[in-house]
Motif scaffolding. Structure first.
Motif, PDB file in Angstrom:
ATOM      1  N   ARG A 247      -5.599 -16.325  10.515  1.00 45.43           N
ATOM      2  CA  ARG A 247      -6.360 -17.398   9.859  1.00 45.43           C
ATOM      3  C   ARG A 247      -7.720 -17.540  10.526  1.00 45.43           C
ATOM      4  O   ARG A 247      -7.856 -17.320  11.725  1.00 45.43           O
ATOM      5  CB  ARG A 247      -5.607 -18.730   9.975  1.00 45.43           C
ATOM      6  N   THR A 248      -8.710 -17.898   9.729  1.00 37.78           N
ATOM      7  CA  THR A 248     -10.015 -18.213  10.284  1.00 37.78           C
ATOM      8  C   THR A 248     -10.048 -19.691  10.644  1.00 37.78           C
ATOM      9  O   THR A 248      -9.260 -20.492  10.137  1.00 37.78           O
ATOM     10  CB  THR A 248     -11.144 -17.899   9.289  1.00 37.78           C
ATOM     11  N   LYS A 249     -10.977 -20.055  11.528  1.00 38.28           N
ATOM     12  CA  LYS A 249     -11.031 -21.439  12.000  1.00 38.28           C
ATOM     13  C   LYS A 249     -11.463 -22.402  10.907  1.00 38.28           C
ATOM     14  O   LYS A 249     -10.847 -23.433  10.679  1.00 38.28           O
ATOM     15  CB  LYS A 249     -11.990 -21.539  13.197  1.00 38.28           C
ATOM     16  N   ASN A 250     -12.579 -22.068  10.238  1.00 41.99           N
ATOM     17  CA  ASN A 250     -13.144 -22.945   9.220  1.00 41.99           C
ATOM     18  C   ASN A 250     -13.747 -22.116   8.101  1.00 41.99           C
ATOM     19  O   ASN A 250     -14.168 -20.979   8.325  1.00 41.99           O
ATOM     20  CB  ASN A 250     -14.245 -23.838   9.820  1.00 41.99           C
ATOM     21  N   PRO A 251     -13.802 -22.669   6.883  1.00 35.23           N
ATOM     22  CA  PRO A 251     -14.507 -21.972   5.796  1.00 35.23           C
ATOM     23  C   PRO A 251     -15.975 -21.781   6.175  1.00 35.23           C
ATOM     24  O   PRO A 251     -16.549 -22.574   6.911  1.00 35.23           O
ATOM     25  CB  PRO A 251     -14.369 -22.933   4.612  1.00 35.23           C
ATOM     26  N   ILE A 252     -16.563 -20.677   5.702  1.00 34.63           N
ATOM     27  CA  ILE A 252     -17.956 -20.379   6.004  1.00 34.63           C
ATOM     28  C   ILE A 252     -18.620 -19.821   4.748  1.00 34.63           C
ATOM     29  O   ILE A 252     -18.030 -18.996   4.048  1.00 34.63           O
ATOM     30  CB  ILE A 252     -18.067 -19.373   7.182  1.00 34.63           C
ATOM     31  N   SER A 253     -19.824 -20.288   4.454  1.00 35.24           N
ATOM     32  CA  SER A 253     -20.523 -19.838   3.256  1.00 35.24           C
ATOM     33  C   SER A 253     -20.993 -18.399   3.430  1.00 35.24           C
ATOM     34  O   SER A 253     -21.135 -17.901   4.555  1.00 35.24           O
ATOM     35  CB  SER A 253     -21.727 -20.737   2.973  1.00 35.24           C
ATOM     36  N   ASP A 254     -21.238 -17.722   2.302  1.00 29.82           N
ATOM     37  CA  ASP A 254     -21.702 -16.335   2.360  1.00 29.82           C
ATOM     38  C   ASP A 254     -23.011 -16.219   3.136  1.00 29.82           C
ATOM     39  O   ASP A 254     -23.210 -15.290   3.918  1.00 29.82           O
ATOM     40  CB  ASP A 254     -21.902 -15.792   0.943  1.00 29.82           C
ATOM     41  N   GLU A 255     -23.907 -17.170   2.916  1.00 31.58           N
ATOM     42  CA  GLU A 255     -25.202 -17.138   3.582  1.00 31.58           C
ATOM     43  C   GLU A 255     -25.045 -17.291   5.092  1.00 31.58           C
ATOM     44  O   GLU A 255     -25.654 -16.539   5.872  1.00 31.58           O
ATOM     45  CB  GLU A 255     -26.105 -18.249   3.042  1.00 31.58           C
ATOM     46  N   LYS A 256     -24.237 -18.252   5.503  1.00 27.66           N
ATOM     47  CA  LYS A 256     -24.022 -18.452   6.936  1.00 27.66           C
ATOM     48  C   LYS A 256     -23.289 -17.265   7.552  1.00 27.66           C
ATOM     49  O   LYS A 256     -23.514 -16.909   8.718  1.00 27.66           O
ATOM     50  CB  LYS A 256     -23.236 -19.737   7.171  1.00 27.66           C
ATOM     51  N   TYR A 257     -22.416 -16.637   6.779  1.00 33.75           N
ATOM     52  CA  TYR A 257     -21.677 -15.481   7.273  1.00 33.75           C
ATOM     53  C   TYR A 257     -22.625 -14.303   7.520  1.00 33.75           C
ATOM     54  O   TYR A 257     -22.516 -13.602   8.538  1.00 33.75           O
ATOM     55  CB  TYR A 257     -20.594 -15.084   6.272  1.00 33.75           C
ATOM     56  N   GLU A 258     -23.569 -14.086   6.616  1.00 34.75           N
ATOM     57  CA  GLU A 258     -24.559 -13.029   6.797  1.00 34.75           C
ATOM     58  C   GLU A 258     -25.401 -13.280   8.047  1.00 34.75           C
ATOM     59  O   GLU A 258     -25.697 -12.360   8.807  1.00 34.75           O
ATOM     60  CB  GLU A 258     -25.469 -12.940   5.565  1.00 34.75           C
TER      61      GLU A 258
END
Length: 266
Positions: free
Chosen positions: A129-140
C-alpha cells in the motif's frame, strides 16, 4: 492509472517473480545459473522498494525488506564460492580446486534444505500500500526529485578510511545497481539517462571485479588455501581493479553532476 495504484502493481509483478524463480532454483537443484537468476529477481525487487520507500506504507516496506534480505542472504555464501571457482579456477592448484569442492558441498546441501522453508512464504501474496494518494502532477515532480536525491547520494563523498576503500566502493556499487534497475524498469525511454546508464554499467562491472577479488583474498586466509600462484594473481588483480574502479566512479559522478545541473535544482 493513479500512482497509488501503479506503484503496488509494479511491485506486485516483481514480488511474484521472486516466487517463480525460487521454484525454478529448486527444480534446478540450486545450480549456478538458477542461484544467479533468483538473486537478480530479489535485487530488482529491492531496488524498486528502495526507490519507492518514501511513498510505501512503512509496515509493508519493512516486511518485504526484511524477508527478501533474509532469503537473499541464504544464497550468498554458495554464490561467492561459485564466483571464486569460476573466475580463478585456471589459476588454482589441483589441491585448491579439490578443497573448494569440499567447501561447497555442505553449503549446497544447506541451501537446498533452506529452500523448503523459503518456499512457505509467498511474496506474491503480500499487500503493498502507498501512504497517501498523490496526483499525477505531484508524482512527476516526485520522480524528478527522487532521481536527483539518489544521484546526490551516489556522489556524496563520505570520509573514507584508506584501509576500507573496497567497502566504500562496494556500497556505491550497490547503489549503482539500484539506480540502473530503476532506470530500466521505471524510466524506459528517458534518453537523457542513456550515457549515465552506460557509465553506471562500466562502474558496476569493474567494482564487481574488485569486490569479488576482495572476497577471494579473504577466503585464502579463512580456508587456509596454500596456493602462492593464486594469491599472487589476486593481489595483482586487486591493485588493478581498485585503480580502475576509482576512475570509473569519478566518471559516473561527473555525469550525474551535469544531469543535476540541467534540472536547475539547487
Amino acid at each position: 492509472m493513479k500512482p497509488e495504484e501503479e506503484i503496488p502493481k509494479i511491485l506486485q509483478l516483481h514480488l511474484r517473480d521472486i516466487d517463480n524463480h525460487l521454484l525454478k532454483m529448486i527444480d534446478a537443484h540450486c545450480d549456478h545459473k538458477s542461484i544467479h537468476d533468483y538473486r537478480e529477481t530479489v535485487r530488482r525487487l529491492r531496488a524498486l522498494l528502495f526507490y519507492f520507500k518514501p511513498l510505501i506504507h512503512i509496515g509493508d516496506y519493512q516486511q518485504i525488506s526484511f524477508i527478501s534480505k533474509r532469503h537473499f542472504d541464504e544464497t550468498s555464501l554458495i554464490r561467492e564460492i561459485d564466483v571464486f571457482e569460476n573466475g580463478y579456477q585456471d589459476k588454482m592448484a589441483p589441491e585448491t580446486l579439490q578443497k573448494i569442492q569440499m567447501i561447497k558441498a555442505p553449503l549446497l546441501s544447506q541451501l537446498v534444505h533452506m529452500t523448503e522453508a523459503m518456499r512457505t512464504f509467498h511474496f506474491g501474496e503480500v499487500e503493498v500500500r502507498t501512504k497517501n494518494p498523490i496526483s499525477d502532477e505531484k508524482y512527476e515532480d516526485w520522480i524528478v526529485q527522487r532521481q536527483i536525491e539518489l544521484f546526490r547520494m551516489f556522489i556524496q563523498n563520505d570520509e573514507v578510511n584508506p584501509e576500507n576503500i573496497e567497502s566504500y566502493i562496494h556500497k556505491k556499487r550497490m547503489l549503482a545497481k539500484k539506480l540502473q534497475y530503476v532506470h530500466i524498469i521505471i524510466m524506459t525511454g528517458n534518453y537523457s539517462l542513456v550515457t549515465i546508464n552506460q557509465s553506471i554499467e562500466s562502474f558496476k562491472q569493474i567494482s564487481k571485479k574488485l569486490h569479488d577479488t576482495c572476497v577471494n583474498l579473504r577466503y585464502i586466509g579463512q580456508y587456509e588455501l596454500n596456493d602462492p600462484q593464486l594469491l599472487h594473481q589476486l593481489i595483482l588483480d586487486h591493485s588493478k581493479y581498485l585503480k580502475e574502479a576509482n576512475a570509473s566512479y569519478e566518471a559516473c559522478c561527473q555525469l550525474m553532476k551535469t544531469y543535476i545541473q540541467t534540472k536547475n535544482i539547487d
